[in-house]
Design a protein around this motif. Structure first.
Motif, PDB file in Angstrom:
ATOM      1  N   ARG A 258      83.174  27.296  25.673  1.00 39.45           N
ATOM      2  CA  ARG A 258      83.122  26.084  26.512  1.00 39.45           C
ATOM      3  C   ARG A 258      82.704  26.437  27.938  1.00 39.45           C
ATOM      4  NH1 ARG A 258      88.133  25.152  23.834  1.00 39.45           N
ATOM      5  NH2 ARG A 258      88.010  23.486  22.271  1.00 39.45           N
ATOM      6  N   GLN A 259      83.332  27.466  28.494  1.00 37.18           N
ATOM      7  CA  GLN A 259      82.995  27.858  29.863  1.00 37.18           C
ATOM      8  C   GLN A 259      81.565  28.392  29.950  1.00 37.18           C
ATOM      9  OE1 GLN A 259      85.982  30.438  31.507  1.00 37.18           O
ATOM     10  NE2 GLN A 259      87.659  29.043  31.023  1.00 37.18           N
TER      11      GLN A 259
ATOM     12  N   ASP B 183      79.252  25.442  30.016  1.00 37.32           N
ATOM     13  CA  ASP B 183      79.223  24.786  31.324  1.00 37.32           C
ATOM     14  C   ASP B 183      78.376  25.572  32.323  1.00 37.32           C
ATOM     15  OD1 ASP B 183      80.826  22.774  30.382  1.00 37.32           O
ATOM     16  OD2 ASP B 183      82.693  23.696  31.073  1.00 37.32           O
TER      17      ASP B 183
ATOM     18  N   ASP C 172      74.863  24.303  33.952  1.00 35.83           N
ATOM     19  CA  ASP C 172      74.819  24.153  35.414  1.00 35.83           C
ATOM     20  C   ASP C 172      73.628  24.892  36.016  1.00 35.83           C
ATOM     21  OD1 ASP C 172      77.027  22.566  35.439  1.00 35.83           O
ATOM     22  OD2 ASP C 172      78.440  24.168  35.919  1.00 35.83           O
TER      23      ASP C 172
ATOM     24  N   TYR D 266      79.744  17.306  24.723  1.00 34.18           N
ATOM     25  CA  TYR D 266      79.131  18.632  24.828  1.00 34.18           C
ATOM     26  C   TYR D 266      77.668  18.520  24.388  1.00 34.18           C
ATOM     27  CZ  TYR D 266      84.016  20.071  25.014  1.00 34.18           C
ATOM     28  OH  TYR D 266      85.333  20.203  25.362  1.00 34.18           O
TER      29      TYR D 266
ATOM     30  N   LYS E  12      79.308  33.828  38.224  1.00 34.37           N
ATOM     31  CA  LYS E  12      78.843  32.448  38.082  1.00 34.37           C
ATOM     32  C   LYS E  12      77.572  32.173  38.873  1.00 34.37           C
ATOM     33  CE  LYS E  12      83.032  29.810  36.979  1.00 34.37           C
ATOM     34  NZ  LYS E  12      83.939  28.742  37.471  1.00 34.37           N
TER      35      LYS E  12
END
Length: 351
Positions: free
Chosen positions: A146-147, A150, A154, A176, A288
């Protein structure tokens, strides 16, 4: 005798060709999706009724197209009134059209809506084949996935992602934005549904619901299946036990993610760091927002010091962290450390 048999044989030959044509049409027609078949049927029906009304009332319907237009408008219950049959035979044709064509168009609209809803349900249930190319494939659904999803979206909103998982039965696209494939990633059929041959990269995450040995065995078996279907695709595999790293590499993994080693080192930094330091948050923000790169040492930097090379790379918005020489890592060496031919520079840049 010849004069009688020759026309008969020609007639039989034409009849045989006609039968073959009808049989071929049936084979093609009944293999089409129901919405396409209904649309073809409606078109043929409207053309037939348009032609009939043109023959019955040529004064009211000057052209065949006018008849076809009237047939569509009448069957769809729109009724513009620009063309209206006046004679009894014409009205009989209109009645037959309303009884057949109107119901058929209503059935077509209902079927189209039903097919659309079923397609969406199949998509959320992981039954729809992915047909695009250049996509990423994530294998395994968990919090890490999930992370990862994301972060990936992004940084690249246009990226196409396919998720393969056998424990998940439903995944809403609205929540999703991935193409979900329900199935066993160790099976060729599941991988083909994800269009593995035209994928860009594959990420295999460890199954946290199993013990480490079982999880690594599944990862290795999945790696074997992926490599068997695509010889060139980069495979990023998460391995929990050190003893399974070599097996994962033998299976065809391009990159091994040793999540336990990473977390252990990070926990040690948290234990040994000063109170005002935040190693975990710092590393998380770096990963990130920054991209690590391995660069072959340019000729212009040969025999230059680490400090000189760092200054040069900073002008190109690259931060030099260290280098790899003869498979030995040198992170943040001394300023006067001299770079040599064959060194691999470790840099970090913004996404």
């Amino acid at each position: 005798m010849y004069s009688l048999l020759n026309p008969l044989s020609i007639l039989m030959r034409h009849e045989g060709v006609s039968r073959m044509s009808i049989k071929l049409f049936k084979n093609v027609y009944y293999r089409l999706p129901i919405t396409i078949r209904l649309l073809i049927t409606i078109l043929l029906l409207m053309i037939i009724f348009g032609f009939i009304i043109y023959l019955v009332e040529p004064e009211q319907f000057p052209t065949i197209f006018d008849g076809i237009w009237w047939a569509f408008v009448t069957a769809a219950t729109v009724g513009y009134g620009d063309f209206v049959p006046l004679t009894i035979p014409g009205k009989i044709v209109a009645i037959l059209l309303i009884l057949t064509g109107g119901g058929l168009i209503a059935f077509y609209i209902t079927s189209f809506a039903s097919v659309s809803i079923k397609h969406e349900q199949d998509l959320e249930s992981g039954k729809v084949i992915f047909k695009s190319s250049g996509h990423l494939i994530f294998i395994g659904w968990n919090e890490r996935t999930r992370q990862l999803l994301d972060i990936t979206i992004d940084n690249d909103p246009d990226v196409r992602i396919v998720l393969i998982d056998r424990s998940l039965n439903h995944l809403a696209f609205q929540h999703y934005p991935v193409h979900f494939i329900h199935g066993d990633p160790t099976e060729d059929q599941t991988l083909k549904q994800a269009n593995i041959e035209q994928a860009k990269r594959v990420v295999i995450t460890a199954d946290i619901n199993q013990n480490e040995r079982q999880s690594d065995n599944n990862t290795i078996l999945t790696t074997v299946a992926v490599r068997g279907n695509n010889k060139e695709i980069p495979i990023i595999a998460e391995i929990l036990s050190k003893i399974q790293i070599e097996n994962a590499l033998r299976a065809g993994a391009s990159t091994i993610i040793k999540s336990n080693d990473f977390m252990s080192a990070l926990l040690y930094h948290e234990l040994s760091s000063a109170e005002d330091a935040m190693p975990f948050d710092t590393v998380l923000q770096v990963l990130k927002n920054q991209q690590f790169s391995h660069i072959k040492l340019p000729e212009s930097l040969m025999d230059k010091s680490f400090l000189q090379s760092s200054t040069f790379l900073l002008q190109e918005n690259q931060l030099l962290l260290g280098l790899i020489r003869d498979e030995e890592w040198h992170i943040n060496p001394k300023a006067d450390f001299i770079l040599e031919e064959g060194d691999i520079l470790i840099t970090i840049t913004a996404w």
